[in-house]
Design a protein around this motif. Structure first.
Motif, mmCIF file in Angstrom:
data_model
loop_
_atom_site.group_PDB
_atom_site.id
_atom_site.type_symbol
_atom_site.label_atom_id
_atom_site.label_comp_id
_atom_site.label_asym_id
_atom_site.label_seq_id
_atom_site.Cartn_x
_atom_site.Cartn_y
_atom_site.Cartn_z
ATOM 1 N N GLU A 156 65.695 48.871 -0.687
ATOM 2 C CA GLU A 156 65.698 49.733 -1.878
ATOM 3 C C GLU A 156 66.903 50.674 -1.869
ATOM 4 O OE1 GLU A 156 63.914 49.833 -4.693
ATOM 5 O OE2 GLU A 156 63.028 47.969 -3.966
ATOM 6 N N ASP A 157 67.247 51.191 -0.686
ATOM 7 C CA ASP A 157 68.434 52.045 -0.580
ATOM 8 C C ASP A 157 69.701 51.264 -0.942
ATOM 9 O OD1 ASP A 157 66.914 54.195 0.193
ATOM 10 O OD2 ASP A 157 67.306 53.941 2.349
ATOM 11 N N ALA A 158 69.791 50.034 -0.475
ATOM 12 C CA ALA A 158 70.959 49.205 -0.787
ATOM 13 C C ALA A 158 71.000 48.889 -2.281
ATOM 14 C CB ALA A 158 70.931 47.918 0.032
ATOM 15 N N LYS A 159 69.837 48.642 -2.887
ATOM 16 C CA LYS A 159 69.787 48.376 -4.330
ATOM 17 C C LYS A 159 70.249 49.600 -5.116
ATOM 18 C CE LYS A 159 66.143 44.888 -4.604
ATOM 19 N NZ LYS A 159 64.777 44.596 -5.087
ATOM 20 N N SER A 160 69.825 50.767 -4.678
ATOM 21 C CA SER A 160 70.238 51.974 -5.399
ATOM 22 C C SER A 160 71.745 52.207 -5.250
ATOM 23 C CB SER A 160 69.450 53.194 -4.923
ATOM 24 O OG SER A 160 69.784 53.522 -3.594
ATOM 25 N N LYS A 161 72.321 51.922 -4.067
ATOM 26 C CA LYS A 161 73.775 52.040 -3.896
ATOM 27 C C LYS A 161 74.499 51.110 -4.859
ATOM 28 C CE LYS A 161 73.752 53.123 1.021
ATOM 29 N NZ LYS A 161 74.048 52.623 2.357
ATOM 30 N N VAL B 114 84.568 49.660 -5.416
ATOM 31 C CA VAL B 114 84.474 48.327 -4.797
ATOM 32 C C VAL B 114 84.067 48.464 -3.331
ATOM 33 C CG1 VAL B 114 85.851 46.332 -4.074
ATOM 34 C CG2 VAL B 114 86.023 47.183 -6.402
ATOM 35 N N GLY B 115 84.596 49.453 -2.650
ATOM 36 C CA GLY B 115 84.171 49.702 -1.266
ATOM 37 C C GLY B 115 82.685 50.018 -1.182
ATOM 38 N N TYR B 116 82.197 50.780 -2.134
ATOM 39 C CA TYR B 116 80.780 51.123 -2.157
ATOM 40 C C TYR B 116 79.924 49.882 -2.415
ATOM 41 C CZ TYR B 116 77.163 54.708 -2.527
ATOM 42 O OH TYR B 116 76.074 55.512 -2.301
ATOM 43 N N ILE B 117 80.395 48.992 -3.287
ATOM 44 C CA ILE B 117 79.672 47.739 -3.539
ATOM 45 C C ILE B 117 79.659 46.879 -2.279
ATOM 46 C CG2 ILE B 117 79.803 45.553 -4.815
ATOM 47 C CD1 ILE B 117 80.659 47.204 -7.247
ATOM 48 N N LEU B 118 80.788 46.820 -1.581
ATOM 49 C CA LEU B 118 80.829 46.054 -0.333
ATOM 50 C C LEU B 118 79.896 46.652 0.720
ATOM 51 C CD1 LEU B 118 84.644 45.259 -0.093
ATOM 52 C CD2 LEU B 118 82.785 43.695 -0.687
ATOM 53 N N TRP B 119 79.803 47.986 0.743
ATOM 54 C CA TRP B 119 78.890 48.648 1.668
ATOM 55 C C TRP B 119 77.438 48.288 1.336
ATOM 56 C CZ3 TRP B 119 77.926 54.616 1.694
ATOM 57 C CH2 TRP B 119 77.148 54.961 2.777
ATOM 58 N N ALA B 120 77.108 48.278 0.050
ATOM 59 C CA ALA B 120 75.761 47.890 -0.367
ATOM 60 C C ALA B 120 75.489 46.429 -0.007
ATOM 61 C CB ALA B 120 75.587 48.108 -1.863
ATOM 62 N N ALA B 121 76.480 45.562 -0.178
ATOM 63 C CA ALA B 121 76.306 44.153 0.189
ATOM 64 C C ALA B 121 76.104 44.008 1.692
ATOM 65 C CB ALA B 121 77.520 43.344 -0.260
ATOM 66 N N TYR B 122 76.838 44.765 2.479
ATOM 67 C CA TYR B 122 76.654 44.748 3.930
ATOM 68 C C TYR B 122 75.248 45.205 4.294
ATOM 69 C CZ TYR B 122 77.199 45.998 8.844
ATOM 70 O OH TYR B 122 77.030 46.111 10.198
ATOM 71 N N ASP B 123 74.782 46.245 3.614
ATOM 72 C CA ASP B 123 73.428 46.731 3.873
ATOM 73 C C ASP B 123 72.389 45.665 3.530
ATOM 74 O OD1 ASP B 123 74.422 49.102 4.771
ATOM 75 O OD2 ASP B 123 73.948 50.237 2.948
ATOM 76 N N PHE B 124 72.583 44.944 2.421
ATOM 77 C CA PHE B 124 71.663 43.867 2.059
ATOM 78 C C PHE B 124 71.605 42.816 3.160
ATOM 79 C CE2 PHE B 124 71.787 44.914 -2.590
ATOM 80 C CZ PHE B 124 70.421 44.925 -2.782
ATOM 81 N N LEU B 125 72.763 42.483 3.703
ATOM 82 C CA LEU B 125 72.819 41.418 4.704
ATOM 83 C C LEU B 125 72.270 41.839 6.060
ATOM 84 C CD1 LEU B 125 76.337 39.942 3.896
ATOM 85 C CD2 LEU B 125 74.110 38.930 3.379
ATOM 86 N N THR B 126 72.396 43.097 6.408
ATOM 87 C CA THR B 126 72.024 43.520 7.759
ATOM 88 C C THR B 126 70.641 44.143 7.867
ATOM 89 O OG1 THR B 126 73.127 45.647 7.423
ATOM 90 C CG2 THR B 126 74.410 43.873 8.459
ATOM 91 N N PHE B 127 69.999 44.503 6.766
ATOM 92 C CA PHE B 127 68.710 45.180 6.865
ATOM 93 C C PHE B 127 67.562 44.225 7.153
ATOM 94 C CE2 PHE B 127 70.160 49.058 4.249
ATOM 95 C CZ PHE B 127 70.680 49.627 5.384
ATOM 96 N N GLY B 128 67.730 42.967 6.948
ATOM 97 C CA GLY B 128 66.724 41.985 7.339
ATOM 98 C C GLY B 128 65.411 42.083 6.585
ATOM 99 N N GLY B 129 65.425 42.521 5.370
ATOM 100 C CA GLY B 129 64.214 42.506 4.561
ATOM 101 C C GLY B 129 63.321 43.724 4.697
ATOM 102 N N GLU B 130 63.761 44.788 5.350
ATOM 103 C CA GLU B 130 62.960 46.005 5.415
ATOM 104 C C GLU B 130 62.937 46.642 4.019
ATOM 105 O OE1 GLU B 130 63.898 48.707 8.634
ATOM 106 O OE2 GLU B 130 64.800 47.047 9.743
ATOM 107 N N PRO B 131 61.748 46.806 3.443
ATOM 108 C CA PRO B 131 61.660 47.237 2.029
ATOM 109 C C PRO B 131 62.359 48.563 1.735
ATOM 110 C CG PRO B 131 59.511 46.558 2.843
ATOM 111 C CD PRO B 131 60.430 46.548 4.012
ATOM 112 N N LYS B 132 62.231 49.554 2.584
ATOM 113 C CA LYS B 132 62.835 50.867 2.335
ATOM 114 C C LYS B 132 64.356 50.775 2.333
ATOM 115 C CE LYS B 132 63.202 55.417 2.365
ATOM 116 N NZ LYS B 132 63.904 55.860 1.222
ATOM 117 N N LYS B 133 64.890 50.073 3.306
ATOM 118 C CA LYS B 133 66.343 49.968 3.415
ATOM 119 C C LYS B 133 66.919 49.082 2.310
ATOM 120 C CE LYS B 133 66.503 51.052 8.294
ATOM 121 N NZ LYS B 133 66.963 50.666 9.622
#
Length: 110
Positions: free
Chosen positions: A78-83, A57-76
Motif C-alpha cells: 500500500e505504501d508503494a502504491k501511494s508513492k 521518474v526517480g520516485y516512480i523507480l523507487w516505488a517500482a523497487y518497493d513493489f518488487l522487494t516487499f514480497g506481498g506484505e499488504p502494508k508495504k
C-alpha cells in the motif's frame, strides 16, 4: 639592417604593452530588455521542470523497487502504491501547468 631588425623585435616585444594600453570595452549586459528577462525566466522554468521530472521518474523507480522487494506484505505494498499514485499525480499536475502557461502565453501574445 640591424637597426630595422632591432626595431621590429622591439615592437614585437612591446606588443603586449600596446594591447594592455587599450581601453577595455565594457561587458555586454545580459539583460537589455523585457524580452531578455522573460527569456531568462523561461529558461529557469525549463530547468525546474527538467529537474522535477527527473525526481518524479526517480520516485516512480523507487516505488517500482518497493513493489518488487516487499514480497506481498499488504502494508508495504500500500505504501508503494501511494508513492506511485502521488508521483503520477505530480507529473500530471506539472504537465497541466506547462500546458496552461503555454495557453496563457499564446493568449497574451495575440
Amino acid at each position: 639592417m640591424k637597426k630595422i631588425l632591432g626595431s621590429i623585435l622591439l615592437g614585437i616585444g612591446l606588443l603586449p604593452v600596446y594591447v594592455l594600453a587599450q581601453e577595455p570595452t565594457p561587458p555586454a549586459s545580459p539583460i537589455n530588455s523585457f524580452e531578455d528577462i522573460v527569456g531568462l525566466l523561461n529558461k529557469a522554468i525549463q530547468w525546474m521542470y527538467t529537474i522535477f521530472f527527473i525526481v518524479a521518474v526517480g520516485y516512480i523507480l523507487w516505488a517500482a523497487y518497493d513493489f518488487l522487494t516487499f514480497g506481498g506484505e499488504p502494508k508495504k505494498v500500500e505504501d508503494a502504491k501511494s508513492k506511485l499514485k502521488y508521483a503520477v499525480i505530480a507529473i500530471v499536475v506539472a504537465l497541466v501547468a506547462t500546458g496552461v502557461s503555454s495557453i496563457v502565453a499564446s493568449i497574451l501574445t495575440q
